[in-house]
Design a protein around this motif. Structure first.
Motif, PDB file in Angstrom:
ATOM      1  N   ASN A 319       0.828  -1.202   0.000  1.00 27.00           N
ATOM      2  CA  ASN A 319       0.000   0.000   0.000  1.00 27.00           C
ATOM      3  C   ASN A 319       0.863   1.254   0.000  1.00 27.00           C
ATOM      4  N   THR A 320       1.936   1.255   0.773  1.00 29.87           N
ATOM      5  CA  THR A 320       2.840   2.414   0.798  1.00 29.87           C
ATOM      6  C   THR A 320       3.480   2.632  -0.565  1.00 29.87           C
ATOM      7  N   HIS A 341      -9.528 -12.432  12.271  1.00 26.98           N
ATOM      8  CA  HIS A 341     -10.049 -11.934  10.994  1.00 26.98           C
ATOM      9  C   HIS A 341     -10.651 -10.528  11.131  1.00 26.98           C
ATOM     10  N   PHE A 342     -11.137 -10.193  12.310  1.00 24.79           N
ATOM     11  CA  PHE A 342     -11.624  -8.833  12.522  1.00 24.79           C
ATOM     12  C   PHE A 342     -10.487  -7.832  12.338  1.00 24.79           C
ATOM     13  N   GLN A 343      -9.321  -8.171  12.873  1.00 21.55           N
ATOM     14  CA  GLN A 343      -8.160  -7.286  12.750  1.00 21.55           C
ATOM     15  C   GLN A 343      -7.810  -7.048  11.288  1.00 21.55           C
ATOM     16  N   PHE A 344      -7.849  -8.106  10.491  1.00 19.89           N
ATOM     17  CA  PHE A 344      -7.481  -7.952   9.080  1.00 19.89           C
ATOM     18  C   PHE A 344      -8.549  -7.203   8.295  1.00 19.89           C
ATOM     19  N   ALA A 345      -9.793  -7.312   8.733  1.00 18.76           N
ATOM     20  CA  ALA A 345     -10.848  -6.515   8.090  1.00 18.76           C
ATOM     21  C   ALA A 345     -10.622  -5.028   8.359  1.00 18.76           C
ATOM     22  N   VAL A 346     -10.188  -4.685   9.569  1.00 21.55           N
ATOM     23  CA  VAL A 346      -9.892  -3.287   9.889  1.00 21.55           C
ATOM     24  C   VAL A 346      -8.742  -2.785   9.023  1.00 21.55           C
ATOM     25  N   ILE A 347      -7.728  -3.626   8.826  1.00 25.53           N
ATOM     26  CA  ILE A 347      -6.597  -3.226   7.974  1.00 25.53           C
ATOM     27  C   ILE A 347      -7.070  -3.005   6.541  1.00 25.53           C
ATOM     28  N   LEU A 353      -9.369   3.394   2.951  1.00 26.50           N
ATOM     29  CA  LEU A 353      -9.440   4.789   3.398  1.00 26.50           C
ATOM     30  C   LEU A 353      -8.208   5.562   2.929  1.00 26.50           C
ATOM     31  N   ALA A 354      -7.053   4.923   3.006  1.00 29.37           N
ATOM     32  CA  ALA A 354      -5.806   5.583   2.586  1.00 29.37           C
ATOM     33  C   ALA A 354      -5.813   5.879   1.096  1.00 29.37           C
ATOM     34  N   ASN A 355      -6.609   5.122   0.342  1.00 32.83           N
ATOM     35  CA  ASN A 355      -6.686   5.312  -1.105  1.00 32.83           C
ATOM     36  C   ASN A 355      -7.936   6.096  -1.519  1.00 32.83           C
ATOM     37  N   SER A 385      -7.624   4.336  12.691  1.00 29.89           N
ATOM     38  CA  SER A 385      -7.422   4.359  11.241  1.00 29.89           C
ATOM     39  C   SER A 385      -7.862   5.696  10.649  1.00 29.89           C
ATOM     40  N   TYR A 386      -9.014   6.185  11.085  1.00 34.26           N
ATOM     41  CA  TYR A 386      -9.473   7.500  10.602  1.00 34.26           C
ATOM     42  C   TYR A 386      -8.485   8.588  11.019  1.00 34.26           C
ATOM     43  N   GLN A 387      -7.978   8.498  12.230  1.00 29.22           N
ATOM     44  CA  GLN A 387      -6.997   9.473  12.699  1.00 29.22           C
ATOM     45  C   GLN A 387      -5.725   9.405  11.855  1.00 29.22           C
TER      46      GLN A 387
END
Length: 472
Positions: A319-320, A341-347, A353-355, A385-387
């Motif tokens: 992504n970077t 899997h919740f953690q990876f969904a957040v990622i 969001l970054a894109n 993540s929003y921050q």
């Protein structure tokens, strides 16, 4: 096949190895004890020389296919491949040759299957019939088995049954077991006692470095590593430990050098490539980091604890580098893995969001919140993540709502809120949340805010320091 790799440093083994290697070099056939050849194969395997290991074990099986050592070697090869059917066939064969080794192997198969309770019942039942004079040796074998599989609490229970507790071997095993169950101070004390009697043991110095590293005594740990390497330049585990210490000290350049030297000797250790990539990522060497993460993924077992972390780090690096599709592919690769899997969904939402794909990110976040029953930890990760993506007003309001909903006993996220308030020029609130973070969760405060303060400053002093030195 020996389980004690210190045997490889003994003069007896060195002579056996010398004779074997001279015969291989000359091309002349050598007739050796098959169990000695199994030890040689184990030596090559331990030193990541698989072709030579296979050559030695093949010769052992040819000379005496009924020797216990070669059969045990082949059984453990099958265990490493999770081929339990083949391993059990070897165990049946060993039963008539050496009942003691057979029970160890049967127990090892059960431990490898993560059925430790059944393994312990089997070993306990066998122990009842062991003559008194052989019980210490039997218990030592059981302890060694459990330590090989990092079943430290089981190892500790069997260690308590050994009566010759004054021996060096017992003290060394006790120190390693105490380390495994988290008794670090007790472990360090014993390793220091062992070094008083044997100051030129690279193995003890490296073990001591490991304890000091866990205790975050990085200066002492580096010194211990350097002693181990000076005594034995081939002490590869000390190189690995030193690389980890240097990473913790943010000395990425030297950490990279150590880890690269380690990988030269242990090219099949996926975790080393993962750690090397982390160093390179921190140095901004993203393409090099990506190559090492790809290598780690290619050699990592599919059931490895580290594979999800490898894919996570790959996704973030992709992504970077502006390769969002590849990043999302990496996250998709974790769908069938044993991980959070919740953690990876957040990622995934974070990357969207970054894109600038805000609506798709919101949908992902909504889905994971619903699936997790509005888990507050998931809520917090989403707000962060929003921050991180500079959605500061949204993050600020979301933090407020989360803290209100969770009540005064909630201890997470205040360090992030302090940063958010600082960036929004809400300085009084930044101070308020800084104090709250340091009071109720100093570890989070150190991780999140530590780079804003002198390195040796304790989180309990952050607030007073900030009164004279406003957060930048």
């Amino acid at each position: 096949m020996t389980d004690n790799h210190e045997y490889f440093s003994s003069e007896d083994f060195k002579e056996i190895l010398r004779q074997y290697e001279e015969s291989v070099k000359s091309g002349e056939r050598i007739y050796m004890d098959a169990d000695d050849l199994a030890d040689i194969a184990d030596y090559y395997h331990y030193n990541n020389r698989p072709a030579e290991a296979e050559q030695a074990i093949s010769l052992a099986m040819e000379i005496n296919p009924d020797a216990v050592g070669p059969i045990l070697y082949k059984a453990r090869e099958a265990l490493n491949a999770k081929d339990y059917e083949t391993a059990e066939q070897y165990a049946e064969k060993v039963q008539s040759l050496d009942p003691l080794e057979a029970v160890y192997l049967q127990a090892e198969i059960l431990v490898s299957k993560e059925d430790t309770d059944s393994a312990d019942k089997l070993l306990t039942q066998y122990f009842q019939d062991v003559p008194d004079e052989d019980r210490n040796d039997f218990c030592k074998g059981v302890v060694s088995l459990y330590l090989d599989y990092e079943q430290f609490h089981n190892a500790f229970e069997w260690l308590a049954l050994i009566t010759d507790f004054k021996s060096v071997e017992f003290k060394e095993t006790l120190a390693r077991t105490l380390f495994g169950i988290g008794k670090f101070s007790e472990s360090e004390k014993i390793f220091n006692e062992l070094l008083d009697n044997d100051p030129y043991s690279a193995t003890y110095w490296n073990a001591l470095a490991g304890v000091q590293y866990i205790n975050e005594d990085y200066g002492a740990a580096l010194t211990s590593c350097d002693f181990a390497i000076a005594i034995d330049p081939n002490e590869v585990d000390a190189l690995h430990t030193k690389g980890n210490i240097l990473f913790s000290l943010k000395n990425y350049e030297e950490a990279i050098e150590c880890l690269q030297k380690y990988i030269e000797k242990r090219p099949d250790d996926a975790t080393a490539y993962l750690q090397l990539a982390a160093c390179q990522n921190n140095k901004g060497q993203l393409n090099e980091a990506l190559q090492n993460l790809q290598k780690a993924a290619s050699i990592c077992a599919t059931d490895s604890f580290f594979l999800p972390e490898i894919y996570q780090d790959m996704a973030l690096v992709y992504n970077t580098l502006g390769q969002m599709d590849q990043a999302l592919w990496c996250l998709d690769m974790t769908d069938k893995l044993d991980c959070n899997h919740f953690q990876f969904a957040v990622i995934k939402g974070h990357i969207l969001l970054a894109n600038k794909l805000d609506e798709k990110a919101r949908q992902v976040f909504d889905d994971v919140l619903k699936a997790s029953d509005d888990d507050p930890n998931i809520q917090l990760r989403i707000i962060i993540s929003y921050q991180d993506n500079n959605k500061l007003e949204y993050a600020y309001k979301a933090y407020k709502e989360l803290f209100k909903a969770m009540g005064n006993d909630y201890k997470e996220g205040y360090s992030y809120m302090a940063l958010c308030c600082r960036d929004l020029n809400k300085n009084d609130e930044a101070l308020y949340y800084l104090k709250k973070a340091c009071d109720c969760n100093p570890e989070e405060a150190k991780d999140v805010l530590g780079n804003l303060f002198p390195e040796d400053l304790s989180p309990k002093d952050y607030y007073d320091y900030t009164l004279d030195h406003p957060l930048d």
